[in-house]
Motif scaffolding. Structure first.
Motif, short mmCIF file in Angstrom:
data_model
loop_
_atom_site.label_atom_id
_atom_site.label_comp_id
_atom_site.label_asym_id
_atom_site.label_seq_id
_atom_site.Cartn_x
_atom_site.Cartn_y
_atom_site.Cartn_z
N MET A 166 45.74 -15.97 53.54
CA MET A 166 45.11 -14.62 52.89
C MET A 166 46.14 -14.26 51.40
SD MET A 166 43.85 -11.03 53.81
CE MET A 166 45.55 -10.24 53.87
N ALA A 167 45.76 -14.18 50.31
CA ALA A 167 46.41 -13.71 49.37
C ALA A 167 46.41 -12.13 49.17
CB ALA A 167 46.38 -14.44 48.10
N GLU A 168 47.42 -11.73 48.54
CA GLU A 168 47.16 -10.23 48.27
C GLU A 168 47.38 -10.04 46.78
OE1 GLU A 168 46.78 -7.74 50.45
OE2 GLU A 168 47.21 -8.61 52.29
N PHE A 169 46.21 -9.94 45.99
CA PHE A 169 46.24 -9.85 44.62
C PHE A 169 46.55 -8.44 44.01
CE2 PHE A 169 43.45 -13.26 45.43
CZ PHE A 169 43.63 -14.03 44.62
N VAL A 170 47.47 -8.24 43.14
CA VAL A 170 47.99 -7.11 42.80
C VAL A 170 47.62 -7.13 41.29
CG1 VAL A 170 49.78 -5.60 42.30
CG2 VAL A 170 49.72 -6.72 44.54
N LEU A 171 46.77 -6.21 40.77
CA LEU A 171 46.04 -6.52 39.40
C LEU A 171 46.61 -5.19 38.61
CD1 LEU A 171 42.72 -6.87 41.27
CD2 LEU A 171 43.70 -8.52 40.17
N VAL A 172 47.00 -5.86 37.36
CA VAL A 172 47.44 -4.58 36.42
C VAL A 172 46.66 -4.84 34.97
CG1 VAL A 172 49.37 -3.58 35.67
CG2 VAL A 172 49.66 -4.93 37.48
N ALA A 173 46.02 -3.97 34.56
CA ALA A 173 45.29 -4.15 33.20
C ALA A 173 46.38 -3.79 32.04
CB ALA A 173 43.93 -3.23 33.22
N GLY A 174 45.70 -4.23 30.92
CA GLY A 174 46.58 -3.88 29.70
C GLY A 174 46.59 -2.49 29.11
N ALA A 175 46.94 -2.18 27.96
CA ALA A 175 47.18 -1.05 27.40
C ALA A 175 45.98 -0.17 27.48
CB ALA A 175 47.61 -1.39 25.96
N LEU A 218 44.28 1.01 29.86
CA LEU A 218 43.47 0.99 30.83
C LEU A 218 44.13 1.21 32.23
CD1 LEU A 218 41.79 -2.45 29.91
CD2 LEU A 218 41.02 0.00 29.43
N GLY A 219 43.19 1.45 33.15
CA GLY A 219 43.87 1.91 34.37
C GLY A 219 43.18 0.89 35.60
N ALA A 220 43.39 1.41 36.86
CA ALA A 220 43.04 0.34 37.92
C ALA A 220 41.58 0.17 37.99
CB ALA A 220 43.25 0.98 39.28
N TRP A 221 40.88 1.02 37.34
CA TRP A 221 39.21 1.05 37.07
C TRP A 221 38.82 0.09 36.70
CZ3 TRP A 221 37.16 0.98 32.41
CH2 TRP A 221 37.98 1.51 31.42
N ALA A 222 39.66 -0.82 35.73
CA ALA A 222 39.14 -1.92 34.86
C ALA A 222 38.98 -3.09 35.80
CB ALA A 222 40.27 -2.21 33.77
N TRP A 223 39.44 -3.02 36.97
CA TRP A 223 39.02 -4.23 37.86
C TRP A 223 37.92 -4.08 38.70
CZ3 TRP A 223 41.94 -8.40 36.23
CH2 TRP A 223 43.22 -7.99 35.85
N ASP A 224 37.20 -3.08 38.46
CA ASP A 224 36.06 -2.78 39.30
C ASP A 224 35.20 -3.61 39.78
OD1 ASP A 224 37.26 -0.21 39.92
OD2 ASP A 224 35.74 0.94 38.78
N GLU A 225 34.78 -4.70 38.59
CA GLU A 225 33.96 -5.54 39.04
C GLU A 225 34.50 -6.94 39.62
OE1 GLU A 225 30.37 -5.75 36.22
OE2 GLU A 225 31.69 -4.36 35.17
N VAL A 226 35.89 -7.06 39.52
CA VAL A 226 36.61 -8.28 40.07
C VAL A 226 37.12 -7.99 41.60
CG1 VAL A 226 38.69 -9.44 39.54
CG2 VAL A 226 37.62 -8.59 37.51
N VAL A 227 37.44 -6.99 41.89
CA VAL A 227 37.98 -6.71 43.12
C VAL A 227 36.99 -7.18 44.18
CG1 VAL A 227 38.59 -4.73 44.65
CG2 VAL A 227 39.66 -5.00 42.68
#
Length: 230
Positions: free
Chosen positions: A1-10, A12-21
């Motif tokens: 199992m991997a642990e993905f740590v996701l950081v969006a660009g300028a 934006l916040g964590a919400w930008a990954w809502d459809e990827v997570v």
């Protein structure tokens, strides 16, 4: 199992990954979207570039994450690239999503567009103002997606863009995947092209624009899952 740590660009916040997570978690992996200091729900916190690096390192250490696939989009490739070397053997792979990459002693505001960004920061009280809806044209986004990005964006702390990166070893030594979004240019920038000559780096192309977490979230999630098995 991997642990993905996701950081969006300028902007934006964590919400930008809502459809990827959800796809990452459905595949049995951990997914940890990060909001950097001064953005989204963390507006008001003072932030320089090293603050953003530490935000990422702190998230990984606080949760004691291992086998980390560290993902940086756009601006965030700069703090992510620095954090990747600081977390040592916790790192499985770093993925740069159509992003800038750090250069030791250099900042985000480099030629050819750096002076324009610096002027915008000076004119807006030390913050880089978000893009307008018109700026997202031609990036594979529909009207609803553009409205979501524009509505969620917050001014970006200028010091994170003007302070220099700090690297202790060549970036090419990291195991890395670079995702090039073709609607934002057919070729990686020259500095990325040079890094891709390293046998530890791999290029993946996506036929979409600069914000694939909105325009092609499921396809981006699959790219990330594939990177985790490299």
């Amino acid at each position: 199992m991997a642990e993905f740590v996701l950081v969006a660009g300028a902007w934006l916040g964590a919400w930008a990954w809502d459809e990827v997570v959800p796809k990452l978690r459905a595949a049995g992996h951990g997914a940890h979207p990060v909001t950097l200091s001064g953005l989204a729900e963390r507006q008001g916190l003072p932030a320089g570039q090293q603050t953003h690096v530490q935000d990422i390192v702190d998230e990984i250490e606080r949760q004691d994450l291992r086998d980390v696939v560290l993902v940086g989009h756009s601006y965030s490739g700069i703090p992510v690239g620095q954090a990747a070397e600081r977390i040592g053997d916790r790192l499985r792979r770093v993925v740069f999503v159509d992003s800038n990459v750090p250069h030791d002693g250099e900042s985000f505001v480099r030629p050819p567009f750096g002076e324009r960004v610096r002027a915008a920061i000076d004119d807006n009280g030390g913050f880089w103002p978000p893009l307008t809806a018109d700026d997202y044209a031609g990036q594979g986004l529909n009207g609803e997606q553009i409205a979501r990005i524009v509505g969620g964006s917050t001014p970006h702390p200028g010091a994170t863009l003007t302070e220099p990166a700090v690297l202790t070893r060549p970036l090419g030594e990291l195991p890395a995947t670079y995702v090039k979004c073709l609607l934002d240019g057919d070729e990686p920038s020259p500095d990325v092209a040079a890094l891709l000559k390293n046998d530890r780096w791999r290029l993946v192309e996506m036929d979409t624009g600069h914000w694939p977490m909105f325009s092609q979230p499921h396809e981006l999630a699959q790219v990330l899952l594939d990177a985790a098995t490299e």
